[in-house]
Design an enzyme around this catalytic site. Structure first.
Site, mmCIF file in Angstrom:
data_model
loop_
_atom_site.group_PDB
_atom_site.id
_atom_site.type_symbol
_atom_site.label_atom_id
_atom_site.label_comp_id
_atom_site.label_asym_id
_atom_site.label_seq_id
_atom_site.Cartn_x
_atom_site.Cartn_y
_atom_site.Cartn_z
ATOM 1 N N CYS A 41 0.863 -1.182 0.000
ATOM 2 C CA CYS A 41 0.000 0.000 0.000
ATOM 3 C C CYS A 41 0.900 1.233 0.000
ATOM 4 O O CYS A 41 1.759 1.365 0.849
ATOM 5 C CB CYS A 41 -0.902 0.007 1.227
ATOM 6 N N CYS A 63 -6.425 2.754 7.063
ATOM 7 C CA CYS A 63 -6.028 3.239 5.749
ATOM 8 C C CYS A 63 -7.249 3.229 4.833
ATOM 9 O O CYS A 63 -7.957 2.222 4.740
ATOM 10 C CB CYS A 63 -4.927 2.361 5.185
ATOM 11 N N CYS A 95 7.471 -45.834 36.724
ATOM 12 C CA CYS A 95 6.608 -45.698 37.891
ATOM 13 C C CYS A 95 6.648 -44.292 38.449
ATOM 14 O O CYS A 95 7.269 -43.392 37.888
ATOM 15 C CB CYS A 95 7.020 -46.712 38.953
ATOM 16 N N CYS A 127 15.342 -37.100 40.935
ATOM 17 C CA CYS A 127 15.764 -35.921 40.168
ATOM 18 C C CYS A 127 17.233 -36.047 39.807
ATOM 19 O O CYS A 127 18.081 -36.260 40.658
ATOM 20 C CB CYS A 127 15.528 -34.643 40.984
#
Lengths: 151, 496
Positions: free
Chosen positions: B226, B242, B303, B308
């Site tokens: 445009c 516009c 399980c 960790c």
């Protein structure tokens, strides 16, 4: 030399060979008149003293309307020059005017070796080290000159 | 502002600048913010306390074509040009240099005109070295006729043309300098040096482009392909539609219009959505944080006894408690069985993630709803066409229904952005915002229902609902956009 080379390049080359810049050897490649092999001597009283730094210089098609391309081939520890040897120099970028020449550019490079400018860095780590501990950075630069810049 | 006065005369014929009623009724193109679409006659009666002056979305702008923009910029500069008795072209350069601060330029220029001209490189520096005229061109070293500049530097015409061509090709038209110093080459000179008409055309385009890109009151429409140029009265984060390509954008950031979110916040939100959403979705759905060291753990099988790898803590996947208490319950957790909510919460990283996902999912949801409403719109349109063919009323009789869908789209659009805004809100202000948000959401849903069941609902019902929804939307925007932020400050200060 190749035909069709602009008069300007021919004249500059002639002048560079007949009256070289003190401390700088620049000569065109045998096969390509737009490609120059450059050797810059490290300026006195700088960490680059006694070093011989290889560079390459190329004059693009639009030269002198566009700046020459310039790069360090030899490894150098400098805040305005990066690992690939690219140089942060305003005259090679937006400050270029067609009235400047290969000679003036080489002189500015020599000037950059004499006066590193860590406030406008290209290699950020080097610039940071330079600012944090200048003495140590200068020592490193000297060591690199000793190791890498002996042709 | 004095510089704006002249524009009205030159451009009013060429563009629709007023948000009046005429332009919105034109056609079927969907455009949620088309000027005049909502500012119909009803507003003046029904909006009560929100007058056009306090409407947070009222914004005066014009959509200009390339040549209109050129005229407009010139008429801006004309006033200064007349006042300072400087050529129009030089004034444009100077204004650019002074970031369009007309008052400052006029003041400084009247004090010391030479200083300004020198500073902007329109005349050679007074301390410049005297130049000896060479007998050859200093660029190509050829002996030929030389063109002498105002700075007394001289070059052959061929070098000057090449120099100019290279600058134009790289998109620079505003700052073409002498080949040896920083003296600017003006348009008159540049055009006299180039023979190629196409190149001159290119030069003029880039010149205007360079001027507009730095002008605070002009911008290019960000719509794809445009070429429309938007001129505003003042720069603000307001909606612009516009008139050529119907793109709706925020004047400041050129993104989608994003009220009530401020520009920077909205940008952060978009960035966050791009960076995080997929990864975060996955993390949230498939991992839990180690209760000890908070590292994210993905359970790939096996399980419930988790160990960790980061901190070597043994815990139960279900209740997140220490494994020591579980003894032999490898595949079931008795604690979790009695209280399934155990193991949730107490984890700030996941909480913040959940918070983000809460807003993100709603944001995403409204994007989808908006797409669906677009379909509704075309369905309604078909329905109306059918009714008219059957002789049930005329197009004007059915207009209210299209208006209603447009309003619905507009409200959903705003609602979508309220979630980006709410994500960054904190404290009592947030509660208040969410109250308004909920109200708006409820009315939008009501409106949506009524439109979908328009065959059963009477016209009055829909028009009434439209007014309520419209009012809710404006109240929310009014209180929570930049104008509203002053209220926000007052609220927080009185609370503290």
């Amino acid at each position: 030399m190749a035909g069709g080379l602009p008069k300007r390049i021919l004249r500059e080359t002639e002048k560079l060979l007949s009256e070289p810049v003190p401390g700088i050897d620049a000569r065109p490649d045998e096969n390509n008149a737009r490609y120059f092999h450059v050797i810059v001597n490290g300026p006195k009283d700088t960490p680059f003293e006694s070093g011989k730094f290889k560079m390459e210089l190329f004059l693009p098609e639009d030269y002198p309307m566009t700046p020459p391309k310039l790069r360090f081939i030899t490894k150098i520890y400098h805040p305005n020059i990066d690992q690939l040897g690219r140089i942060c120099l305003d005259t090679l970028k937006d400050k270029w005017t067609p009235a400047l020449t290969i000679r003036t550019v080489l002189l500015t490079v020599q000037g950059l070796l004499s006066a590193p400018n860590p406030d406008d860095p290209l290699a950020n780590d080097v610039a940071a080290a330079w600012k944090a501990n200048e003495t140590k950075a200068i020592a490193t630069a000297r060591q690199w000159t000793r190791i890498y810049a002996q042709v | 502002m004095s510089q704006d006065d002249g524009i009205e005369d030159t451009t009013s014929n060429a563009s629709d600048d007023d948000d009046d009623d005429d332009d919105g009724d034109g056609g079927d193109d969907y455009d949620p913010y088309a000027p005049g679409l909502s500012e119909g006659e009803m507003d003046s009666q029904d909006l009560g306390d929100i007058s056009p002056t306090t409407d947070p979305e009222s914004y005066n702008y014009k959509c200009l074509s390339f040549s209109d923009a050129k005229k407009s910029l010139e008429s801006d500069a004309k006033i200064t040009s007349d006042k300072l008795k400087v050529s129009l072209e030089n004034v444009q350069f100077m204004l650019h240099f002074y970031f369009y601060d007309v008052d400052k330029l006029e003041k400084v220029y009247l004090e010391d005109s030479n200083k300004v001209l020198e500073e902007t490189n329109l005349i050679p520096k007074s301390n410049a070295k005297t130049v000896v005229m060479p007998d050859y061109c200093p660029i190509c070293y050829d002996q030929c006729d030389l063109v002498v500049f105002n700075c007394k530097h001289s070059f052959c015409l061929s070098c000057v043309s090449t120099h100019i061509e290279i600058h134009i090709s790289s998109g620079n038209a505003l700052k073409i300098e002498c080949l040896q110093c920083s003296l600017l080459l003006n348009r008159h000179f540049v055009v006299s040096c180039i023979k190629d008409v196409q190149l001159i055309d290119k030069y003029d385009k880039f010149l205007l482009k360079n001027l507009i890109e730095t002008h605070p009151l002009y911008c290019w429409c960000p719509g794809p392909d445009c070429g429309c140029i938007v001129k505003v009265d003042f720069s603000a984060s307001k909606p612009v539609t516009c008139q050529m390509c119907s793109t709706l954008f925020c004047y400041i950031c050129k993104h989608n219009y994003h009220a009530p979110s401020p520009c920077t916040q909205f940008k952060n939100w978009l960035k966050k959505c791009q960076d995080d959403s997929e990864t975060m979705n996955y993390i949230c759905a498939n991992t839990k944080d180690c209760p000890q060291c908070k590292v994210s753990i993905e359970k790939s099988g096996g399980c419930n006894h988790m160990c960790c790898r980061n901190c070597h803590w043994d815990f139960c996947w279900m209740c997140l408690g220490s494994w020591k208490a579980h003894a032999t319950e490898y595949y079931e957790c008795s604690k979790y069985k009695t209280d399934p909510s155990i193991g949730d919460g107490g984890n700030s990283a996941r909480e913040s993630l959940n918070k983000y996902l809460h807003y993100y999912s709603r944001w995403k949801n409204h994007i989808q709803s908006l797409e669906l409403e677009e379909q509704t719109r075309s369905q309604i349109n078909e329905h109306i066409q059918g009714q008219i063919k059957l002789g049930n009323g005329t197009w004007i009789d059915w207009q209210y229904l299209l208006d209603a869908v447009d309003l619905l789209l507009k409200c959903r659009y705003t609602l979508k952005f309220t979630y980006a805004y709410a994500y960054y809100l904190e404290g009592p202000w947030k509660e208040m915002f969410e109250y308004h948000q909920a109200q708006l959401e409820r009315e939008i849903e009501n409106l949506s229902w009524k439109i979908e069941h328009s065959k059963q609902t009477d016209t009055v019902g829909i028009v009434k609902q439209m007014n309520i929804t419209k009012q809710k939307r404006l109240t929310l925007l009014h209180q929570f956009t930049s104008e509203g932020e002053t209220t926000q400050l007052k609220v927080t200060s009185s609370e503290s």
